[in-house]
Write an enzyme that holds these catalytic residues in place. Structure first.
Site, mmCIF file in Angstrom:
data_model
loop_
_atom_site.group_PDB
_atom_site.id
_atom_site.type_symbol
_atom_site.label_atom_id
_atom_site.label_comp_id
_atom_site.label_asym_id
_atom_site.label_seq_id
_atom_site.Cartn_x
_atom_site.Cartn_y
_atom_site.Cartn_z
ATOM 1 N N GLY A 1 4.721 -30.407 -0.925
ATOM 2 C CA GLY A 1 5.426 -29.621 0.072
ATOM 3 C C GLY A 1 4.511 -29.170 1.187
ATOM 4 N N GLU B 1 2.988 -28.657 16.689
ATOM 5 C CA GLU B 1 4.139 -29.068 15.875
ATOM 6 C C GLU B 1 5.090 -27.902 15.669
ATOM 7 O OE1 GLU B 1 5.277 -30.778 11.425
ATOM 8 O OE2 GLU B 1 3.190 -30.792 12.085
ATOM 9 N N GLY C 1 6.111 -26.571 7.668
ATOM 10 C CA GLY C 1 5.704 -25.391 6.917
ATOM 11 C C GLY C 1 6.913 -24.486 6.754
ATOM 12 N N ASN D 1 9.438 -21.351 6.246
ATOM 13 C CA ASN D 1 9.359 -20.034 6.886
ATOM 14 C C ASN D 1 8.687 -18.996 6.002
ATOM 15 O OD1 ASN D 1 10.502 -21.128 9.131
ATOM 16 N ND2 ASN D 1 12.294 -19.788 9.178
#
Length: 385
Positions: free
Chosen positions: A135, A248, A370, A372
Site C-alpha cells: 500500500g 503527485e 498516499g 488520507n
C-alpha cells in the site's frame, strides 16, 4: 470555470492562452470519447498522439527534448482543464510524473531517448510503486533488482498501476539492496516492448475511473540495462520518490478542483431545469444553501491550490503542505459529489448523468497518492515537534 484566482502571482498570459487552447482541444477530442473510454476501460492510443501533436504534454520540458520549456504551471493547467470536463480517464497525470522523474534525475542519454517520445505521445509512461501488501508503505517494497553482468534482473509484482495496460515505459521501484531498507530502494526504467519476463495482468475492474487502464504488472527475471538506473547511483530511489511526491499530491488536489467545478456546473444546470412541486428545484432554499456551501468550499480549495502551484514554481512546496492539499482537496471533492448527487435525486443514481460517474471517480482520491490517513500523520509530524 477556471483554475486561476485573480491574485495568484504565478499566472502569466501564456498560462491563460494555454488554458484556452487546452479547453478547445479537450472539447473537440476528449469530451466526445469519455463514454467509450469508460466502456472499453482504456483511452484510445490515438488520443495520446493527438495530445502530443497539440502540445498538451510538453509544457514543462525543455525545447531540446521536444517541449516548450515552461514551468510546472502548464501541467497544472492541462490537468485542471481535463478534470473540469468531467474526465479522469486520460492518464496524463502519471505521464507528467514519469517525465519529471526522468527530467529531474535522468542522465542526458535517458532524457534524449525518452522525453521526446513521452512529450509526443509516442510513449506512454507508468510508475510501478504499489505492491500487494505494501500500500502506502514504499519502504516495504519486495520487488528486487539484482546485478547480472551489465544488467539488472528484476523480480516481483506491482498492483494498481495506472496506465499499466498502455505503458511503453515503466519506472520500477525496486530494492537494489535488501539489507538497507529505504536506502536500498532504486528507480529503474524499463521499456515494455519485447521485454522477456515482463507480463501485464488483466485490466482491473474498479469502482470508478473506469476509462483509466489499471493493471497488475509481473516481473520474472526481467533483464534491464544498468544504464536504465534513474540517478547517478543506486539507493537514491526513496529520496527521489519523496522529492517528487509533493507534485503527485498536488495533482490530486488539482484534479479534485476541476471535478468539483464540473459537478457544480452540472448540478446548477439540472436544478434550474428540473421542476418539483410546481417550482424549479433551484428555487428551494435547501438547494440554494447546499450549492452555496459547495461553491464556497470550491473557492477555498482554488485559493489553496493556486498557492501550492506558486510555491511549486518557486521550489518551495514542502511535503507537509502537499499532504494538506491532497487530503483537503480529496475530502472536499467527496463531500461536494455527495451533495450534488443528492440534488439530482433518483437521476443522480443513473449512469447516463455524469454526476454518478463523478461520484464513483472521487472515492479513490482519498486512497491513492498516499491514503488520507497517511497524509494526516505526515501533517501531524509537522505539529508535534
Amino acid at each position: 470555470m477556471t483554475l486561476f484566482t485573480p491574485t495568484a502571482s504565478w499566472i502569466t498570459e501564456e498560462h491563460r492562452m494555454f488554458a484556452e487552447m487546452s479547453g478547445r482541444f479537450y472539447d473537440d477530442e476528449l469530451v466526445p470519447n469519455i463514454d467509450s473510454w469508460n466502456a472499453n476501460g482504456v483511452v484510445d492510443r490515438g488520443f495520446w498522439n493527438k495530445a502530443g501533436e497539440a502540445g498538451m504534454m510538453g509544457g514543462t520540458i525543455a525545447e531540446e527534448y521536444g517541449g516548450v520549456g515552461g514551468g510546472m504551471g502548464f501541467d497544472a493547467v492541462a490537468m485542471y482543464e481535463q478534470a473540469a470536463r468531467g474526465d479522469s480517464g486520460w492518464g496524463f497525470g502519471i505521464q507528467s510524473i514519469v517525465m519529471h522523474y526522468i527530467n529531474g534525475y535522468g542522465s542526458e542519454e535517458q532524457k534524449q531517448k525518452w522525453l521526446p517520445k513521452l512529450v509526443s505521445g509516442e510513449m506512454v509512461g507508468a510508475i510501478a510503486m504499489t505492491e500487494p501488501g505494501t500500500g502506502s508503505d514504499l519502504q516495504a517494497v519486495r520487488t528486487t533488482a539484482e546485478k547480472d553482468g551489465n544488467s539488472y534482473k528484476i523480480n516481483g509484482s506491482k498492483i494498481f498501476i495506472t496506465n499499466g495496460q498502455s505503458a511503453d515505459l515503466v519506472i520500477v521501484v525496486a530494492k537494489t539492496d535488501k539489507t538497507l531498507g529505504a536506502k536500498g530502494v532504486s528507480l529503474i526504467a524499463m521499456e515494455t516492448e519485447g521485454t522477456e519476463g515482463f507480463r501485464r495482468g488483466k485490466n482491473l475492474k474498479k469502482l470508478g475511473m473506469k476509462g483509466n487502464d489499471t493493471a497488475e504488472l509481473f516481473f520474472e527475471d526481467v533483464k534491464v540495462p544498468m544504464t536504465n538506473l534513474i540517478g547517478a547511483e543506486e539507493g537514491q530511489g526513496f529520496y527521489q520518490l519523496m522529492k517528487q511526491l509533493p507534485w503527485e499530491r498536488l495533482t490530486i488536489g488539482l484534479m479534485a478542483l476541476g471535478a468539483i467545478d464540473f459537478a457544480i456546473a452540472e448540478t446548477v444546470k439540472y436544478t434550474q431545469e428540473r421542476k418539483a412541486f410546481g417550482q424549479r428545484v433551484m428555487d428551494f432554499q435547501n438547494t440554494r444553501f447546499k450549492l452555496a456551501e459547495c461553491k464556497t468550499k470550491a473557492e477555498l480549495l482554488r485559493s489553496f491550490v493556486n498557492d501550492c502551484i506558486g510555491r511549486l514554481e518557486q521550489g518551495q512546496l514542502d511535503a507537509t503542505t502537499a499532504s494538506m492539499v491532497k487530503y483537503w482537496g480529496s475530502e472536499v471533492q467527496n463531500e461536494i459529489m455527495h451533495e450534488c448527487l443528492q440534488l439530482f435525486g433518483g437521476y443522480g443514481f443513473m449512469m447516463e448523468y455524469p454526476i454518478a460517474r463523478l461520484y464513483a471517480d472521487a472515492r479513490v482520491q482519498m486512497i491513492y497518492g498516499g491514503t488520507n490517513e497517511v497524509m494526516k500523520e505526515l501533517i501531524a509530524r509537522s505539529i508535534d515537534v
